[in-house]
Write a protein that holds these residues in place. Structure first.
Motif, PDB file in Angstrom:
ATOM      1  N   ALA A 116       0.819  -1.212   0.000  1.00 54.22           N
ATOM      2  CA  ALA A 116       0.000   0.000   0.000  1.00 54.22           C
ATOM      3  C   ALA A 116       0.853   1.264   0.000  1.00 54.22           C
ATOM      4  O   ALA A 116       0.310   2.376   0.077  1.00 54.22           O
ATOM      5  CB  ALA A 116      -0.920  -0.007   1.223  1.00 54.22           C
ATOM      6  N   GLY A 117       2.171   1.100  -0.069  1.00 50.33           N
ATOM      7  CA  GLY A 117       3.055   2.259  -0.089  1.00 50.33           C
ATOM      8  C   GLY A 117       3.180   2.971   1.240  1.00 50.33           C
ATOM      9  O   GLY A 117       3.525   4.160   1.292  1.00 50.33           O
ATOM     10  N   ARG A 118       2.952   2.243   2.328  1.00 52.74           N
ATOM     11  CA  ARG A 118       2.987   2.856   3.660  1.00 52.74           C
ATOM     12  C   ARG A 118       4.353   2.609   4.307  1.00 52.74           C
ATOM     13  O   ARG A 118       4.792   1.462   4.414  1.00 52.74           O
ATOM     14  CB  ARG A 118       1.868   2.292   4.531  1.00 52.74           C
ATOM     15  N   PRO A 119       5.032   3.653   4.749  1.00 49.23           N
ATOM     16  CA  PRO A 119       6.361   3.477   5.345  1.00 49.23           C
ATOM     17  C   PRO A 119       6.281   2.746   6.681  1.00 49.23           C
ATOM     18  O   PRO A 119       5.347   2.937   7.466  1.00 49.23           O
ATOM     19  CB  PRO A 119       6.872   4.909   5.522  1.00 49.23           C
ATOM     20  N   ALA A 120       7.273   1.902   6.936  1.00 44.09           N
ATOM     21  CA  ALA A 120       7.284   1.100   8.153  1.00 44.09           C
ATOM     22  C   ALA A 120       8.698   0.996   8.699  1.00 44.09           C
ATOM     23  O   ALA A 120       9.682   1.057   7.958  1.00 44.09           O
ATOM     24  CB  ALA A 120       6.720  -0.294   7.879  1.00 44.09           C
ATOM     25  N   ILE A 121       8.780   0.835  10.011  1.00 42.74           N
ATOM     26  CA  ILE A 121       9.999   0.438  10.701  1.00 42.74           C
ATOM     27  C   ILE A 121       9.760  -0.993  11.167  1.00 42.74           C
ATOM     28  O   ILE A 121       8.721  -1.288  11.766  1.00 42.74           O
ATOM     29  CB  ILE A 121      10.288   1.343  11.908  1.00 42.74           C
ATOM     30  N   ALA A 122      10.692  -1.878  10.881  1.00 34.52           N
ATOM     31  CA  ALA A 122      10.497  -3.294  11.189  1.00 34.52           C
ATOM     32  C   ALA A 122      11.587  -3.783  12.130  1.00 34.52           C
ATOM     33  O   ALA A 122      12.765  -3.485  11.938  1.00 34.52           O
ATOM     34  CB  ALA A 122      10.513  -4.115   9.896  1.00 34.52           C
ATOM     35  N   VAL A 123      11.182  -4.547  13.148  1.00 31.15           N
ATOM     36  CA  VAL A 123      12.157  -5.119  14.080  1.00 31.15           C
ATOM     37  C   VAL A 123      11.847  -6.595  14.302  1.00 31.15           C
ATOM     38  O   VAL A 123      10.698  -7.035  14.224  1.00 31.15           O
ATOM     39  CB  VAL A 123      12.169  -4.384  15.436  1.00 31.15           C
ATOM     40  N   ASP A 124      12.888  -7.346  14.570  1.00 33.15           N
ATOM     41  CA  ASP A 124      12.775  -8.761  14.916  1.00 33.15           C
ATOM     42  C   ASP A 124      14.105  -9.180  15.536  1.00 33.15           C
ATOM     43  O   ASP A 124      15.042  -8.374  15.616  1.00 33.15           O
ATOM     44  CB  ASP A 124      12.446  -9.622  13.688  1.00 33.15           C
ATOM     45  N   ARG A 125      14.184 -10.434  15.926  1.00 31.93           N
ATOM     46  CA  ARG A 125      15.442 -10.930  16.492  1.00 31.93           C
ATOM     47  C   ARG A 125      16.515 -11.115  15.428  1.00 31.93           C
ATOM     48  O   ARG A 125      17.695 -11.151  15.746  1.00 31.93           O
ATOM     49  CB  ARG A 125      15.197 -12.271  17.198  1.00 31.93           C
ATOM     50  N   VAL A 126      16.087 -11.267  14.184  1.00 32.47           N
ATOM     51  CA  VAL A 126      17.037 -11.537  13.100  1.00 32.47           C
ATOM     52  C   VAL A 126      16.984 -10.416  12.078  1.00 32.47           C
ATOM     53  O   VAL A 126      15.934  -9.828  11.832  1.00 32.47           O
ATOM     54  CB  VAL A 126      16.727 -12.885  12.412  1.00 32.47           C
ATOM     55  N   ALA A 127      18.141 -10.136  11.489  1.00 30.94           N
ATOM     56  CA  ALA A 127      18.213  -9.118  10.444  1.00 30.94           C
ATOM     57  C   ALA A 127      17.868  -9.751   9.100  1.00 30.94           C
ATOM     58  O   ALA A 127      18.379 -10.806   8.746  1.00 30.94           O
ATOM     59  CB  ALA A 127      19.615  -8.526  10.389  1.00 30.94           C
ATOM     60  N   THR A 128      16.974  -9.103   8.358  1.00 29.23           N
ATOM     61  CA  THR A 128      16.616  -9.561   7.021  1.00 29.23           C
ATOM     62  C   THR A 128      15.975  -8.387   6.296  1.00 29.23           C
ATOM     63  O   THR A 128      15.934  -7.268   6.810  1.00 29.23           O
ATOM     64  CB  THR A 128      15.666 -10.779   7.086  1.00 29.23           C
ATOM     65  N   THR A 129      15.487  -8.623   5.110  1.00 28.82           N
ATOM     66  CA  THR A 129      14.737  -7.614   4.370  1.00 28.82           C
ATOM     67  C   THR A 129      13.469  -8.258   3.850  1.00 28.82           C
ATOM     68  O   THR A 129      13.515  -9.353   3.273  1.00 28.82           O
ATOM     69  CB  THR A 129      15.555  -7.050   3.198  1.00 28.82           C
ATOM     70  N   ILE A 130      12.339  -7.619   4.075  1.00 28.38           N
ATOM     71  CA  ILE A 130      11.041  -8.148   3.652  1.00 28.38           C
ATOM     72  C   ILE A 130      10.307  -7.060   2.878  1.00 28.38           C
ATOM     73  O   ILE A 130      10.147  -5.943   3.383  1.00 28.38           O
ATOM     74  CB  ILE A 130      10.209  -8.613   4.859  1.00 28.38           C
ATOM     75  N   ALA A 131       9.898  -7.394   1.670  1.00 31.69           N
ATOM     76  CA  ALA A 131       9.165  -6.450   0.815  1.00 31.69           C
ATOM     77  C   ALA A 131       9.919  -5.135   0.676  1.00 31.69           C
ATOM     78  O   ALA A 131       9.312  -4.055   0.653  1.00 31.69           O
ATOM     79  CB  ALA A 131       7.751  -6.225   1.370  1.00 31.69           C
ATOM     80  N   GLY A 132      11.252  -5.217   0.621  1.00 31.78           N
ATOM     81  CA  GLY A 132      12.070  -4.029   0.467  1.00 31.78           C
ATOM     82  C   GLY A 132      12.321  -3.255   1.742  1.00 31.78           C
ATOM     83  O   GLY A 132      13.013  -2.229   1.728  1.00 31.78           O
ATOM     84  N   VAL A 133      11.786  -3.732   2.866  1.00 32.53           N
ATOM     85  CA  VAL A 133      11.939  -3.044   4.151  1.00 32.53           C
ATOM     86  C   VAL A 133      12.998  -3.772   4.983  1.00 32.53           C
ATOM     87  O   VAL A 133      12.853  -4.968   5.259  1.00 32.53           O
ATOM     88  CB  VAL A 133      10.604  -3.008   4.928  1.00 32.53           C
ATOM     89  N   PRO A 134      14.064  -3.084   5.395  1.00 34.45           N
ATOM     90  CA  PRO A 134      15.058  -3.742   6.240  1.00 34.45           C
ATOM     91  C   PRO A 134      14.495  -4.011   7.635  1.00 34.45           C
ATOM     92  O   PRO A 134      13.811  -3.162   8.210  1.00 34.45           O
ATOM     93  CB  PRO A 134      16.203  -2.728   6.298  1.00 34.45           C
ATOM     94  N   VAL A 135      14.774  -5.202   8.149  1.00 33.57           N
ATOM     95  CA  VAL A 135      14.321  -5.576   9.493  1.00 33.57           C
ATOM     96  C   VAL A 135      15.514  -5.458  10.436  1.00 33.57           C
ATOM     97  O   VAL A 135      16.535  -6.121  10.251  1.00 33.57           O
ATOM     98  CB  VAL A 135      13.768  -7.011   9.513  1.00 33.57           C
TER      99      VAL A 135
END
Length: 302
Positions: free
Chosen positions: A25-44
């Motif tokens: 939907a083109g909505r900016p997000a900040i993503a966190v988790d225990r592991v570093a990865t990239t999902i749908a172009g968003v760095p986790v």
């Protein structure tokens, strides 16, 4: 700068689906988790829910719309041997995220709760007024999280609610999943004997439907209830689920013995009318279709 949505547990089954929905939907997000990865172009970002200073650092200087809190030790089958760690992650972690939302001026907080808050129930339909009698530390941690979300709303004006999700499935699930075992055995041409499950009810929900409900709650003009039941809208016995898998994988052999799942609560039908009426939620993935997609994903190595 556009308001951002902070998604915790973003590399998990539900958080990943939420992040994909927001990105689409083109909505900016900040993503966190225990592991570093990239999902749908968003760095986790690899940040624990207990790492308060790191969490503040991720949000500082951003305009925070709110939090969709999927991060947790998820499921009564996990954390049984280390109950304090479960409490620390699920309860203290939720309190930390509520503080992030409060301090940074978020307008909305949506928490992932669980049908495990009800504990075992038999026969009668379950709605949001049903007594909460969790039988596990996991279930109790989710009750505590719900009360924290509601209390932050009353005391600090942080609008929020908790969604009581039923048994979530999908190809991205990494925690133990009987449905995945059934499909994997069928694809491998191996017989699967399960020492329980015949006649045992389960109410599955596809991760995409869970994500849709969470985003709908985040965007709802108002949240009249402190918690909502959210399921896939149907109840099936595990042997009926096995039959669905075998119908789509001819030649697969799945046998279930009688008896309850030792790591799950028995639940009567869970009523999702409140989520339908207040959030506009309607499950879009019927279980046979979800199984077909699960099979296709595992065939492709996903």
């Amino acid at each position: 700068m556009s308001d951002v949505v902070l998604v915790t547990g973003a590399a998990g089954l539900v958080g990943r689906a939420v992040l994909r929905r927001l990105a689409a939907a083109g909505r900016p997000a900040i993503a966190v988790d225990r592991v570093a990865t990239t999902i749908a172009g968003v760095p986790v970002a690899p940040v624990e829910l207990t790492e308060v200073h790191a969490l503040h650092g991720l949000v500082r200087g951003r305009s925070l719309a709110g939090v969709i809190h999927c991060g947790a030790i998820s499921g009564p089958m996990l954390g049984r041997e280390k109950p304090f760690s479960l409490v620390e992650t699920n309860i203290v972690g939720t309190a930390n995220m509520l503080e992030i939302a409060r301090i940074h001026g978020a307008r909305r907080f949506i928490g992932c709760s669980s049908a495990s808050v009800y504990g075992p129930s038999f026969g009668a339909p379950i709605d949001e007024s049903t007594d909460l009698r969790p039988a596990t530390v996991y279930g109790a941690s989710k009750v505590a999280g719900e009360h924290l979300v509601a209390a932050y709303g009353r005391e600090h004006g942080l609008a929020g609610t908790s969604l009581r999700l039923s048994w979530i499935y999908g190809p991205d699930r990494s925690t133990p999943c009987l449905l995945r075992q059934m499909i994997a055995a069928g694809l491998a041409g191996e017989a699967l004997d399960v020492p329980f499950g015949a006649g045992y009810p389960r109410q599955y929900i596809h991760a995409d439907d869970a994500a849709a409900a969470l985003v709908a709650a985040f965007d709802a003009p108002a949240l009249p209830r402190p918690a909502y039941n959210v399921t896939g809208g149907r109840i099936d016995t595990l042997d009926a689920v096995a039959a669905m898998v075998m119908a789509q994988l001819p030649g697969s052999r799945i046998r279930l013995a009688a008896g309850p799942d030792p790591l799950d609560d028995h639940h009567g039908p869970i009523d999702i009318a409140a989520a339908r009426d207040d959030l506009g939620y309607r499950p879009a993935t019927d279980l046979p279709d979800g199984i077909a997609g699960f099979i296709a994903a595992l065939r492709d190595g996903r």
